[in-house]
Design an enzyme around this catalytic site. Structure first.
Site, PDB file in Angstrom:
ATOM      1  N   THR A  40      13.277   6.660   0.542  1.00 54.35           N
ATOM      2  CA  THR A  40      13.392   7.540   1.717  1.00 54.35           C
ATOM      3  C   THR A  40      14.328   6.967   2.774  1.00 54.35           C
ATOM      4  O   THR A  40      14.645   7.632   3.747  1.00 54.35           O
ATOM      5  CB  THR A  40      11.995   7.780   2.335  1.00 54.35           C
ATOM      6  OG1 THR A  40      11.366   6.522   2.585  1.00 54.35           O
ATOM      7  CG2 THR A  40      11.116   8.586   1.381  1.00 54.35           C
ATOM      8  N   HIS A  45      12.226  -2.540   4.968  1.00 57.66           N
ATOM      9  CA  HIS A  45      11.943  -3.396   6.121  1.00 57.66           C
ATOM     10  C   HIS A  45      10.795  -4.313   5.737  1.00 57.66           C
ATOM     11  O   HIS A  45      10.208  -4.183   4.641  1.00 57.66           O
ATOM     12  CB  HIS A  45      11.660  -2.587   7.385  1.00 57.66           C
ATOM     13  CG  HIS A  45      10.559  -1.579   7.257  1.00 57.66           C
ATOM     14  ND1 HIS A  45       9.228  -1.937   7.146  1.00 57.66           N
ATOM     15  CD2 HIS A  45      10.587  -0.220   7.230  1.00 57.66           C
ATOM     16  CE1 HIS A  45       8.478  -0.848   7.062  1.00 57.66           C
ATOM     17  NE2 HIS A  45       9.270   0.210   7.100  1.00 57.66           N
ATOM     18  N   HIS A  48       7.515  -3.396   4.025  1.00 59.99           N
ATOM     19  CA  HIS A  48       7.477  -3.042   2.610  1.00 59.99           C
ATOM     20  C   HIS A  48       7.235  -4.247   1.699  1.00 59.99           C
ATOM     21  O   HIS A  48       6.991  -4.085   0.502  1.00 59.99           O
ATOM     22  CB  HIS A  48       8.821  -2.425   2.175  1.00 59.99           C
ATOM     23  CG  HIS A  48       9.124  -1.104   2.785  1.00 59.99           C
ATOM     24  ND1 HIS A  48      10.321  -0.822   3.417  1.00 59.99           N
ATOM     25  CD2 HIS A  48       8.402   0.043   2.842  1.00 59.99           C
ATOM     26  CE1 HIS A  48      10.312   0.426   3.845  1.00 59.99           C
ATOM     27  NE2 HIS A  48       9.166   0.970   3.513  1.00 59.99           N
ATOM     28  N   LYS A  82       0.960  10.150   6.851  1.00 65.96           N
ATOM     29  CA  LYS A  82       1.731  11.112   7.637  1.00 65.96           C
ATOM     30  C   LYS A  82       0.833  12.233   8.157  1.00 65.96           C
ATOM     31  O   LYS A  82      -0.074  12.683   7.485  1.00 65.96           O
ATOM     32  CB  LYS A  82       2.866  11.710   6.795  1.00 65.96           C
ATOM     33  CG  LYS A  82       3.904  10.696   6.340  1.00 65.96           C
ATOM     34  CD  LYS A  82       4.691  10.155   7.520  1.00 65.96           C
ATOM     35  CE  LYS A  82       5.713   9.116   7.085  1.00 65.96           C
ATOM     36  NZ  LYS A  82       6.457   8.557   8.218  1.00 65.96           N
ATOM     37  N   ARG A  86       7.086  15.679   5.557  1.00 61.24           N
ATOM     38  CA  ARG A  86       8.308  14.899   5.611  1.00 61.24           C
ATOM     39  C   ARG A  86       9.516  15.825   5.484  1.00 61.24           C
ATOM     40  O   ARG A  86       9.438  16.869   4.839  1.00 61.24           O
ATOM     41  CB  ARG A  86       8.350  13.879   4.463  1.00 61.24           C
ATOM     42  CG  ARG A  86       7.292  12.800   4.548  1.00 61.24           C
ATOM     43  CD  ARG A  86       7.324  11.945   3.296  1.00 61.24           C
ATOM     44  NE  ARG A  86       6.251  10.951   3.297  1.00 61.24           N
ATOM     45  CZ  ARG A  86       6.384   9.697   3.680  1.00 61.24           C
ATOM     46  NH1 ARG A  86       7.548   9.279   4.122  1.00 61.24           N
ATOM     47  NH2 ARG A  86       5.377   8.855   3.636  1.00 61.24           N
ATOM     48  N   GLN A 172       2.819  11.019  -9.168  1.00 62.30           N
ATOM     49  CA  GLN A 172       2.659   9.572  -9.276  1.00 62.30           C
ATOM     50  C   GLN A 172       1.710   9.224 -10.419  1.00 62.30           C
ATOM     51  O   GLN A 172       1.884   8.200 -11.092  1.00 62.30           O
ATOM     52  CB  GLN A 172       2.173   8.966  -7.964  1.00 62.30           C
ATOM     53  CG  GLN A 172       2.255   7.439  -7.983  1.00 62.30           C
ATOM     54  CD  GLN A 172       2.109   6.811  -6.618  1.00 62.30           C
ATOM     55  OE1 GLN A 172       2.718   7.250  -5.653  1.00 62.30           O
ATOM     56  NE2 GLN A 172       1.297   5.767  -6.532  1.00 62.30           N
ATOM     57  N   ASP A 193      -2.741   2.338   1.403  1.00 61.76           N
ATOM     58  CA  ASP A 193      -2.606   3.790   1.523  1.00 61.76           C
ATOM     59  C   ASP A 193      -2.323   4.464   0.187  1.00 61.76           C
ATOM     60  O   ASP A 193      -2.311   5.686   0.095  1.00 61.76           O
ATOM     61  CB  ASP A 193      -1.505   4.136   2.528  1.00 61.76           C
ATOM     62  CG  ASP A 193      -0.131   3.628   2.102  1.00 61.76           C
ATOM     63  OD1 ASP A 193      -0.066   2.705   1.264  1.00 61.76           O
ATOM     64  OD2 ASP A 193       0.876   4.151   2.610  1.00 61.76           O
ATOM     65  N   LYS A 230       2.057  -3.366  16.119  1.00 64.04           N
ATOM     66  CA  LYS A 230       2.446  -3.100  14.740  1.00 64.04           C
ATOM     67  C   LYS A 230       3.295  -4.229  14.175  1.00 64.04           C
ATOM     68  O   LYS A 230       4.251  -4.681  14.793  1.00 64.04           O
ATOM     69  CB  LYS A 230       3.216  -1.780  14.658  1.00 64.04           C
ATOM     70  CG  LYS A 230       3.396  -1.275  13.234  1.00 64.04           C
ATOM     71  CD  LYS A 230       3.922   0.145  13.225  1.00 64.04           C
ATOM     72  CE  LYS A 230       4.033   0.668  11.809  1.00 64.04           C
ATOM     73  NZ  LYS A 230       4.508   2.076  11.780  1.00 64.04           N
ATOM     74  N   LYS A 233       7.722  -4.745  13.832  1.00 63.45           N
ATOM     75  CA  LYS A 233       8.448  -4.026  14.875  1.00 63.45           C
ATOM     76  C   LYS A 233       8.823  -4.982  16.002  1.00 63.45           C
ATOM     77  O   LYS A 233       8.047  -5.849  16.389  1.00 63.45           O
ATOM     78  CB  LYS A 233       7.589  -2.885  15.440  1.00 63.45           C
ATOM     79  CG  LYS A 233       7.334  -1.747  14.465  1.00 63.45           C
ATOM     80  CD  LYS A 233       8.555  -0.856  14.322  1.00 63.45           C
ATOM     81  CE  LYS A 233       8.232   0.383  13.505  1.00 63.45           C
ATOM     82  NZ  LYS A 233       9.386   1.286  13.379  1.00 63.45           N
ATOM     83  N   THR A 234      10.035  -4.805  16.536  1.00 62.07           N
ATOM     84  CA  THR A 234      10.466  -5.540  17.714  1.00 62.07           C
ATOM     85  C   THR A 234      10.900  -4.522  18.758  1.00 62.07           C
ATOM     86  O   THR A 234      10.859  -3.311  18.526  1.00 62.07           O
ATOM     87  CB  THR A 234      11.648  -6.467  17.384  1.00 62.07           C
ATOM     88  OG1 THR A 234      12.784  -5.654  17.026  1.00 62.07           O
ATOM     89  CG2 THR A 234      11.311  -7.384  16.215  1.00 62.07           C
TER      90      THR A 234
END
Length: 419
Positions: A40, A45, A48, A82, A86, A172, A193, A230, A233-234
């Protein structure tokens, strides 16, 4: 310590479909297992990472990993996590993204030998499937009530879920069934998830394969930070594996700034250091936290793993230069990395090369009077060297690579001058 015991010690196991059965299986044979990723985006990042590093641990223990690029499922959209639909991607988007992810994932695995990794794309079997085949051969085996009981689907019923995303879990499940048949893949792993999607695969295998009860599922916990913010994240956004999005220096800095409360957990999750090495670093956190040995070890291991030894050494060089203030030996590329987010100013005429004029023009000092005081008081540095002469002008020798000069005011306020 065997593999599952090591994973438990590291806190990597969240749920298992049959803990005892999987333990017995792994004691008696090397298996094939898989983890999938939907393309996607064009880069992973650090959020993952954990499932694929876990897959790598299985390979190091002698098992064969399969990485599934979701060329088909990426075009459908996983409802997991979500609250709304999407945005659908084009096949061109998915292909382009998949190429980026493939290059990153290839760093983690050995593709040679008896347990050499395999990378496949589920578009290869979904792309040519017609709707009648999908409904008759697979949809018939997954009940609506079974699907509605899945958290990922149930959580979307009030806000709405399309039939497209509703069927994602079946797609899946077909992946797992296909890999079970072709590669005798016995285990799927994924983030917490993905529990519903993994168990759908086991349901399909159970109904369509005579030995279906011998397949297994394992999920990995969501990575969290002790302060509740989180992970990954920055202030500037996600920490990407793509060096063009997050430079190796920024990547290193993210890990080296890990809080004491999190660093041991992250060493267990993300590095391949031994239990003894991690416990020794944990003692350092407890007894000499100011040395930040654990953070430095974490940052070095992760930067080396993702970007390689050369990039790690470059990140260390930039870090040391910024700590000492002596930046004159940095290259243009290192300046770009280390000073990416500092205020910058472009010199457009010769007059601005006078240091007093430059400090005002670049808004480093608010006035000429203050600029002179800053210089006379020894608060101004050019490329790490203190300048106390108010008549000083920027020289050609002050231009790093002919492009940059770094000015520091005080101890930590850096400014980048461009030419």
């Amino acid at each position: 310590m065997d593999l599952l015991e090591d994973l438990k010690w590291r806190g990597i196991i969240y749920q298992q479909t049959d803990e005892e059965g999987l333990a017995d299986l792994l004691k008696n044979e090397n298996i094939t297992l898989y983890c999938g990723i939907d393309p996607t985006g064009d880069s992973m990042h650090i959020g993952h990472l954990l499932p694929y590093l876990t897959l790598r641990r299985f390979q190091q223990a002698g098992h064969r990993p399969i990485v599934v690029l979701g060329g088909a499922t990426g075009m459908i959209g996983d409802p997991s996590g979500k609250k709304e639909e999407r945005k659908l991607l084009t096949i061109e988007n998915v292909k382009q993204n998949g190429e980026g992810l493939k290059k990153q994932l290839e760093r983690f695995f050995d593709f040679e030998g008896e347990n050499g990794a395999v990378m496949v794309n589920n578009y290869d079997w979904h792309g040519s499937m017609d709707v009648v085949t999908f409904l008759r051969d697979y949809g018939k085996h997954i009940g609506i009530n079974y699907m509605l009981a899945k958290d990922t689907i149930a959580s979307r019923l009030e806000t709405g879920i399309s039939f497209t995303e509703f069927t994602y879990t079946i797609l899946q499940a077909v992946d797992f069934l296909n890999l079970y048949g072709k590669y005798h893949c016995r285990l799927q792993i994924g983030g917490s998830d993905q529990w519903g999607n993994i168990t759908s695969g086991l349901e399909l295998i159970r109904k369509m394969e005579p030995e279906g009860e011998k397949a297994f599922g394992l999920t990995i916990p969501l990575v969290t930070k002790a302060d509740g913010t989180k992970f990954g994240k920055t202030e500037s956004g996600a920490v990407w594996l793509n060096p063009e999005k997050t430079s190796p220096y920024e990547f290193y800095q993210f890990w080296v700034n890990t809080a004491d409360l999190d660093v041991v957990k992250y060493l267990k999750y993300f590095t391949f250091l031994s239990k003894e090495e991690i416990e020794e670093l944990a003692q350092s956190v407890a007894n000499e936290p100011h040395l930040r040995k654990a953070q430095k070890a974490l940052a070095a291991e992760m930067t080396r793993l993702i970007h390689g030894e050369e990039a790690l050494q470059q990140a260390l060089k930039i870090t040391e230069a910024l700590f000492s203030g002596d930046v004159k030996n940095l290259t243009v590329e290192e300046i770009k990395q280390g000073f990416k987010d500092v205020p910058s100013f472009t010199i457009e005429n010769e007059e601005q090369k006078n240091l007093v004029e430059l400090l005002v023009a670049a808004k480093i000092s608010p006035s000429k009077r203050q600029a002179r005081e800053d210089i006379q008081n020894g608060a101004v540095y050019v490329n790490g060297g203190r300048v106390t002469d108010t008549h000083y002008t920027v020289q050609e020798t002050d231009k790093i690579g002919g492009q940059f000069t770094v000015i520091r005011r005080g101890k930590k306020k850096y400014y980048l001058i461009r030419f």
